[in-house]
Design a protein around this motif. Structure first.
Motif, PDB file in Angstrom:
ATOM      1  N   SER A   1      -0.011   9.318   1.010  1.00  0.00           N
ATOM      2  CA  SER A   1      -0.355   8.686  -0.267  1.00  0.00           C
ATOM      3  C   SER A   1      -0.739   7.232  -0.090  1.00  0.00           C
ATOM      4  CB  SER A   1       0.813   8.793  -1.256  1.00  0.00           C
ATOM      5  OG  SER A   1       1.981   8.181  -0.720  1.00  0.00           O
ATOM      6  N   ASP A   2      -0.251   6.608   0.987  1.00  0.00           N
ATOM      7  CA  ASP A   2      -0.696   5.251   1.294  1.00  0.00           C
ATOM      8  C   ASP A   2      -0.502   5.002   2.782  1.00  0.00           C
ATOM      9  OD1 ASP A   2       2.149   5.001   1.252  1.00  0.00           O
ATOM     10  OD2 ASP A   2       1.979   2.861   0.819  1.00  0.00           O
ATOM     11  N   GLU A   3      -1.178   3.976   3.263  1.00  0.00           N
ATOM     12  CA  GLU A   3      -1.048   3.598   4.665  1.00  0.00           C
ATOM     13  C   GLU A   3      -1.172   2.094   4.793  1.00  0.00           C
ATOM     14  OE1 GLU A   3       0.311   3.565   7.479  1.00  0.00           O
ATOM     15  OE2 GLU A   3      -0.422   5.561   8.048  1.00  0.00           O
ATOM     16  N   ARG A   4      -0.391   1.538   5.707  1.00  0.00           N
ATOM     17  CA  ARG A   4      -0.466   0.102   5.995  1.00  0.00           C
ATOM     18  C   ARG A   4      -1.686  -0.150   6.887  1.00  0.00           C
ATOM     19  NH1 ARG A   4       5.314   0.469   6.837  1.00  0.00           N
ATOM     20  NH2 ARG A   4       6.286   0.654   4.786  1.00  0.00           N
ATOM     21  N   PHE A   5      -2.492  -1.134   6.527  1.00  0.00           N
ATOM     22  CA  PHE A   5      -3.706  -1.425   7.291  1.00  0.00           C
ATOM     23  C   PHE A   5      -3.352  -2.364   8.431  1.00  0.00           C
ATOM     24  CE2 PHE A   5      -8.164  -3.152   7.670  1.00  0.00           C
ATOM     25  CZ  PHE A   5      -8.733  -1.955   8.064  1.00  0.00           C
ATOM     26  N   VAL A   6      -2.813  -1.751   9.471  1.00  0.00           N
ATOM     27  CA  VAL A   6      -2.361  -2.440  10.682  1.00  0.00           C
ATOM     28  C   VAL A   6      -2.919  -1.673  11.867  1.00  0.00           C
ATOM     29  CG1 VAL A   6      -0.277  -3.398   9.621  1.00  0.00           C
ATOM     30  CG2 VAL A   6      -0.213  -1.112  10.655  1.00  0.00           C
ATOM     31  N   PRO A   7      -2.796  -2.187  13.094  1.00  0.00           N
ATOM     32  CA  PRO A   7      -3.291  -1.441  14.254  1.00  0.00           C
ATOM     33  C   PRO A   7      -2.655  -0.056  14.365  1.00  0.00           C
ATOM     34  CG  PRO A   7      -2.879  -3.715  14.858  1.00  0.00           C
ATOM     35  CD  PRO A   7      -2.351  -3.550  13.465  1.00  0.00           C
ATOM     36  N   GLY A  57       8.338   7.867  -1.948  1.00  0.00           N
ATOM     37  CA  GLY A  57       9.508   7.017  -1.997  1.00  0.00           C
ATOM     38  C   GLY A  57       9.425   6.149  -3.241  1.00  0.00           C
ATOM     39  N   VAL A  58      10.508   5.501  -3.573  1.00  0.00           N
ATOM     40  CA  VAL A  58      10.551   4.591  -4.720  1.00  0.00           C
ATOM     41  C   VAL A  58      11.211   3.299  -4.271  1.00  0.00           C
ATOM     42  CG1 VAL A  58      11.389   4.207  -7.076  1.00  0.00           C
ATOM     43  CG2 VAL A  58      10.710   6.506  -6.365  1.00  0.00           C
ATOM     44  N   GLY A  59      10.529   2.189  -4.464  1.00  0.00           N
ATOM     45  CA  GLY A  59      11.108   0.908  -4.101  1.00  0.00           C
ATOM     46  C   GLY A  59      12.075   0.405  -5.152  1.00  0.00           C
ATOM     47  N   PRO A  60      12.903  -0.586  -4.823  1.00  0.00           N
ATOM     48  CA  PRO A  60      13.794  -1.183  -5.822  1.00  0.00           C
ATOM     49  C   PRO A  60      13.048  -1.733  -7.033  1.00  0.00           C
ATOM     50  CG  PRO A  60      14.443  -1.865  -3.615  1.00  0.00           C
ATOM     51  CD  PRO A  60      13.120  -1.153  -3.472  1.00  0.00           C
ATOM     52  N   ASP A  61      11.779  -2.096  -6.836  1.00  0.00           N
ATOM     53  CA  ASP A  61      10.952  -2.581  -7.949  1.00  0.00           C
ATOM     54  C   ASP A  61      10.268  -1.455  -8.703  1.00  0.00           C
ATOM     55  OD1 ASP A  61       9.147  -1.765  -6.030  1.00  0.00           O
ATOM     56  OD2 ASP A  61       7.947  -3.605  -6.056  1.00  0.00           O
ATOM     57  N   GLY A  62      10.498  -0.205  -8.285  1.00  0.00           N
ATOM     58  CA  GLY A  62       9.893   0.946  -8.949  1.00  0.00           C
ATOM     59  C   GLY A  62       8.541   1.333  -8.413  1.00  0.00           C
ATOM     60  N   HIS A  63       8.077   0.721  -7.314  1.00  0.00           N
ATOM     61  CA  HIS A  63       6.742   1.071  -6.816  1.00  0.00           C
ATOM     62  C   HIS A  63       6.760   2.427  -6.114  1.00  0.00           C
ATOM     63  CE1 HIS A  63       7.929  -0.395  -2.725  1.00  0.00           C
ATOM     64  NE2 HIS A  63       6.984   0.449  -2.323  1.00  0.00           N
ATOM     65  N   ILE A  64       5.610   3.081  -6.113  1.00  0.00           N
ATOM     66  CA  ILE A  64       5.378   4.322  -5.387  1.00  0.00           C
ATOM     67  C   ILE A  64       4.099   4.143  -4.579  1.00  0.00           C
ATOM     68  CG2 ILE A  64       6.594   5.897  -6.943  1.00  0.00           C
ATOM     69  CD1 ILE A  64       3.851   6.498  -8.259  1.00  0.00           C
ATOM     70  N   ALA A  65       4.005   4.829  -3.434  1.00  0.00           N
ATOM     71  CA  ALA A  65       2.858   4.633  -2.542  1.00  0.00           C
ATOM     72  C   ALA A  65       2.668   3.120  -2.371  1.00  0.00           C
ATOM     73  CB  ALA A  65       1.625   5.344  -3.083  1.00  0.00           C
ATOM     74  N   SER A  66       1.440   2.619  -2.544  1.00  0.00           N
ATOM     75  CA  SER A  66       1.240   1.170  -2.596  1.00  0.00           C
ATOM     76  C   SER A  66       0.739   0.779  -3.977  1.00  0.00           C
ATOM     77  CB  SER A  66       0.279   0.699  -1.495  1.00  0.00           C
ATOM     78  OG  SER A  66       0.924   0.704  -0.241  1.00  0.00           O
ATOM     79  N   LEU A  67       1.324   1.409  -4.976  1.00  0.00           N
ATOM     80  CA  LEU A  67       1.073   1.086  -6.378  1.00  0.00           C
ATOM     81  C   LEU A  67       2.258   0.267  -6.864  1.00  0.00           C
ATOM     82  CD1 LEU A  67      -0.185   4.608  -7.543  1.00  0.00           C
ATOM     83  CD2 LEU A  67      -1.590   2.607  -6.991  1.00  0.00           C
ATOM     84  N   PHE A  68       2.056  -1.038  -6.964  1.00  0.00           N
ATOM     85  CA  PHE A  68       3.136  -1.961  -7.281  1.00  0.00           C
ATOM     86  C   PHE A  68       3.088  -2.364  -8.755  1.00  0.00           C
ATOM     87  CE2 PHE A  68       2.487  -2.383  -2.723  1.00  0.00           C
ATOM     88  CZ  PHE A  68       3.803  -2.353  -2.243  1.00  0.00           C
ATOM     89  N   PRO A  69       4.237  -2.768  -9.299  1.00  0.00           N
ATOM     90  CA  PRO A  69       4.288  -3.121 -10.720  1.00  0.00           C
ATOM     91  C   PRO A  69       3.330  -4.241 -11.099  1.00  0.00           C
ATOM     92  CG  PRO A  69       6.505  -2.922  -9.815  1.00  0.00           C
ATOM     93  CD  PRO A  69       5.554  -2.877  -8.651  1.00  0.00           C
TER      94      PRO A  69
END
Length: 260
Positions: A78-84, A153-165
């Motif tokens: 659902s998301d990926e970090r744009f790193v090497p 997953g769900v972050g403490p801020d409620g984010h999912i994938a890389s969809l942040f509040p």
């Protein structure tokens, strides 16, 4: 805007992260057994994080896993970090170590997102992942596959994938995959599926553990506005289940808890 479908969400509680991962893995393997036995192909969207990896390790250790025909299972993120590509921050790398590299799985069934050392930038990475999804359209109106299970997953801020509040990505209805810059959680550059893609999944399974997730879980179940609590807007077309440990469950309404 509140999530109108919150009453359809269910919560499965297990005492600790280990028991939680085993429960999710058992249900996932059972789901694959039923689908593959019917001669169907399964598309699965994975997530990163500690519990995401724990679930995959539990799948790898499940006794029925070795009997599955993994050649008909396709894995996405659902998301990926744009790193090497070799970075330990990549969700792909974590999933490979936990499960994928232990399976008899055709390489072409692993649909990993682009990496920062692939020779192009973040915007092109998002376009290319959208094009990869479009190789498996569910219909003319849905140019991406329908995921049988989408893990989040769900972050403490409620984010999912890389969809942040309170960011524009959570409200996007035009795109399939978006670039994310200046992420509030490092690393700063990512790509993410949009909410409409995630919510086209048959089953959305959100897996979270720890007391620091209790507030976000409570808000998501109470129908909070999804632009402020993105987890509140995650919804599968068939089922939406929050798999949580006891520590994360302090704000869960009793009527939403699935009987054991």
């Amino acid at each position: 805007m509140a999530d109108e479908g919150w009453v359809e969400k269910r919560v499965v509680i297990r005492p600790d992260p280990e028991a939680l991962a085993a429960e999710v893995a058992a249900r996932f393997v059972g789901r694959l057994v039923r689908r593959l036995s019917a001669g169907k192909t399964a598309h699965v969207s994975l997530t990163g994080g500690g519990m995401g990896s724990a679930v995959l390790r539990a799948v790898a250790d499940h006794p029925v896993g070795a009997e599955l025909n993994w050649s008909r299972v396709h894995f996405w993120w659902s998301d990926e970090r744009f790193v090497p590509r070799a970075s330990d921050d990549r969700n792909e790398r974590q999933a490979r170590a936990a499960l994928l590299d232990r399976l008899d799985l055709p390489p072409e069934n692993i649909h990993a997102g682009p990496a920062s050392d692939d020779g192009f930038g973040l915007d092109e990475a998002a376009r290319r992942y959208a094009a990869e999804l479009a190789r498996f359209p569910a219909s003319a109106e849905q140019p991406w596959p329908t995921f049988d299970v989408s893990f989040l997953g769900v972050g403490p801020d409620g984010h999912i994938a890389s969809l942040f509040p309170d960011r524009p990505e959570i409200q996007d209805t035009a795109n399939i995959v978006l670039p994310v810059r200046e992420s509030p959680k490092p690393p700063p550059e990512r790509i993410t599926m949009t909410r409409k893609v995630i919510n086209s999944s048959k089953r959305v399974w959100l897996v979270l553990a720890g007391a620091d997730k209790a507030s976000a879980l409570g808000l998501a179940l109470a129908g909070a506005a999804y632009d402020s609590v993105p987890a509140a807007g995650a919804k599968g077309t068939h089922r939406t289940v929050f798999f949580v440990d006891t520590a994360a469950a302090s704000h869960v309404p009793a009527e939403l808890i699935e009987p054991q």
